[in-house]
Write an enzyme that holds these catalytic residues in place. Structure first.
Site, PDB file in Angstrom:
ATOM      1  N   TYR A   1      73.555 -51.762  30.539  1.00  0.00           N
ATOM      2  CA  TYR A   1      72.214 -52.101  31.010  1.00  0.00           C
ATOM      3  C   TYR A   1      71.482 -50.786  31.261  1.00  0.00           C
ATOM      4  CZ  TYR A   1      73.985 -56.830  31.931  1.00  0.00           C
ATOM      5  OH  TYR A   1      74.528 -58.092  31.821  1.00  0.00           O
TER       6      TYR A   1
ATOM      7  N   LYS B   1      73.331 -65.554  34.309  1.00  0.00           N
ATOM      8  CA  LYS B   1      73.703 -66.651  35.201  1.00  0.00           C
ATOM      9  C   LYS B   1      73.343 -68.042  34.688  1.00  0.00           C
ATOM     10  CE  LYS B   1      75.533 -63.964  38.114  1.00  0.00           C
ATOM     11  NZ  LYS B   1      76.993 -63.881  38.015  1.00  0.00           N
TER      12      LYS B   1
ATOM     13  N   TYR C   1      78.208 -60.352  39.833  1.00  0.00           N
ATOM     14  CA  TYR C   1      78.230 -60.390  38.370  1.00  0.00           C
ATOM     15  C   TYR C   1      79.346 -61.306  37.859  1.00  0.00           C
ATOM     16  CZ  TYR C   1      77.435 -58.600  33.650  1.00  0.00           C
ATOM     17  OH  TYR C   1      77.125 -58.482  32.320  1.00  0.00           O
TER      18      TYR C   1
END
Length: 391
Positions: free
Chosen positions: A201, A297, A384
């Protein structure tokens, strides 16, 4: 026609719920407005929390997952090219995530549904829910053979953000919370090896980027873009150049460019509907909530919803209403924690149009703190890999 539970929508929430109810001995029928090819072919998320992996194992639909899924023990953040590694397994007592595309999950769910003869109605148009405050609600729809009506004990809306289920709750009885982000993600799929064995990321002065994968030979990459940008403005060459710039020299050196076979721009938004139950109607998955993709998610929240709901329905048919009565409260507790994490993760990795010098320095300080604090890394890792279900 009659069944115990009518499920509207054959996406992850609907199909996982159908399998869970089947395991409990509860009859259900899934009603889907598109066909299997369309639902299975939608390009969606690919990071599975341990709770989702455990459920696939429990349902006996994990053979291909075990063969093709890529277990990730860590993940990476990049700040203007400087890598920060998060050892998720070490920080969470061995918990991991698994990279396995939602398209593959849907294939496994549909194949097992056929083998178990779970009924699915395809191409159902003009779906209507009625009698949701009574003891025998109904779901009706049209197909090429005419109008059909299904009586049931409960209706579960798993038909996504644009489905009909949420709208069946009177406007005065529901409350919506929404955050629309001022940017989107331009994503591509390409049959090239990924840049590494873990995700990256990246926070760069030109915007966010993500190096991801679907397999050892298929890569998924994203870059932050404006909402007014068009796919036609981004050739593959331009995309690869911008991606490598934002990922930084160390990761960029491992990027293998190649022709894309899928390219799309997705807006980012957060949305929650409360409550997730009204009378005999329950909402699950995207019908009730949307999260930015940053925290991976979406599908995992759908799984936690239906785990809670299936448990409650099982209790109901064994004589207790406690589980269904607390469904909305329990599900929303996990939803809002996932919304918080996705909002926070988005806030530290993206460049916002109204950011000034102060905002940028605070963002850099947040990432600097994360790089040197085991406590901060543990908080990231716990969220996470997935928080436990709310009690």
């Amino acid at each position: 026609m009659r069944t115990q539970v009518a499920i509207i929508g054959a996406g992850p929430a609907g199909m996982f719920l159908a399998h869970l109810l089947h395991a409990e001995g509860i009859a259900s029928i899934v009603i889907e407005r598109r066909d299997r090819r369309y639902v299975e072919g939608r390009v969606r998320a690919g990071v599975l929390e341990h709770i989702t992996v455990d459920l696939m194992r429990r349902l006996g639909i994990d053979a291909r997952l075990r063969e093709h899924g890529q277990v990730h023990r860590g993940t990476n953040l990049s700040l203007d090219g400087r890598l920060i590694h998060i050892d998720m397994a070490a920080l969470t007592g061995g918990r991991t995530v698994t990279v396995y595309g939602q398209q593959e999950v849907m294939r496994d769910l549909f194949d097992a549904a056929e083998a178990r003869e779970l009924p699915i109605v395809w191409n159902a148009a003009d779906v209507v829910c009625e009698g949701l405050q009574g003891n025998t609600p109904t779901v009706s729809w049209n197909d090429r053979d005419g109008r059909h009506t299904l009586a049931c004990d409960f209706v579960v809306g798993c038909d996504g953000f644009h489905g009909v289920s949420r709208g069946a709750i009177p406007a005065e009885r529901r409350q919506s919370f929404e955050r629309v982000y001022p940017f989107g993600w331009l994503g591509i799929l390409a049959d090239v090896p990924p840049a590494g064995h873990e995700l990256v990321y990246a926070n760069h002065e030109r915007g966010f980027a993500l190096a991801s994968m679907r397999s050892t030979t298929r890569s998924r990459y994203y870059i932050q873009c404006g909402l007014n940008e068009r796919i036609e403005d981004w050739s593959d060459e331009l995309f690869w150049d911008e991606l490598r710039l934002r990922l930084g020299p160390e990761v960029a050196a491992r990027v293998t460019p190649g022709p894309s076979f899928e390219k799309s721009i997705a807006p980012l938004r957060a949305f929650v509907c409360e409550p997730m139950r009204w009378g005999r109607l329950f909402l699950a998955g995207d019908a009730a909530h949307i999260v930015p993709p940053t925290g991976a998610k979406g599908m995992n929240l759908a799984v936690s919803d239906v785990l809670i709901l299936a448990e409650g329905l099982g209790e109901h048919y064994r004589g207790s209403s406690a589980g269904i009565d607390t469904y909305s409260q329990r599900a929303l507790a996990r939803v809002w924690k996932a919304e918080r994490f996705s909002w926070w993760f988005t806030s530290i990795t993206h460049r916002f149009p109204d950011m000034d010098g102060f905002d940028r320095r605070v963002q850099i300080a947040e990432l600097d703190y994360l790089s040197g604090s085991p406590a901060a890394q543990r908080a990231l890792a716990e969220n996470y890999v997935g928080l436990p279900l709310a009690a």
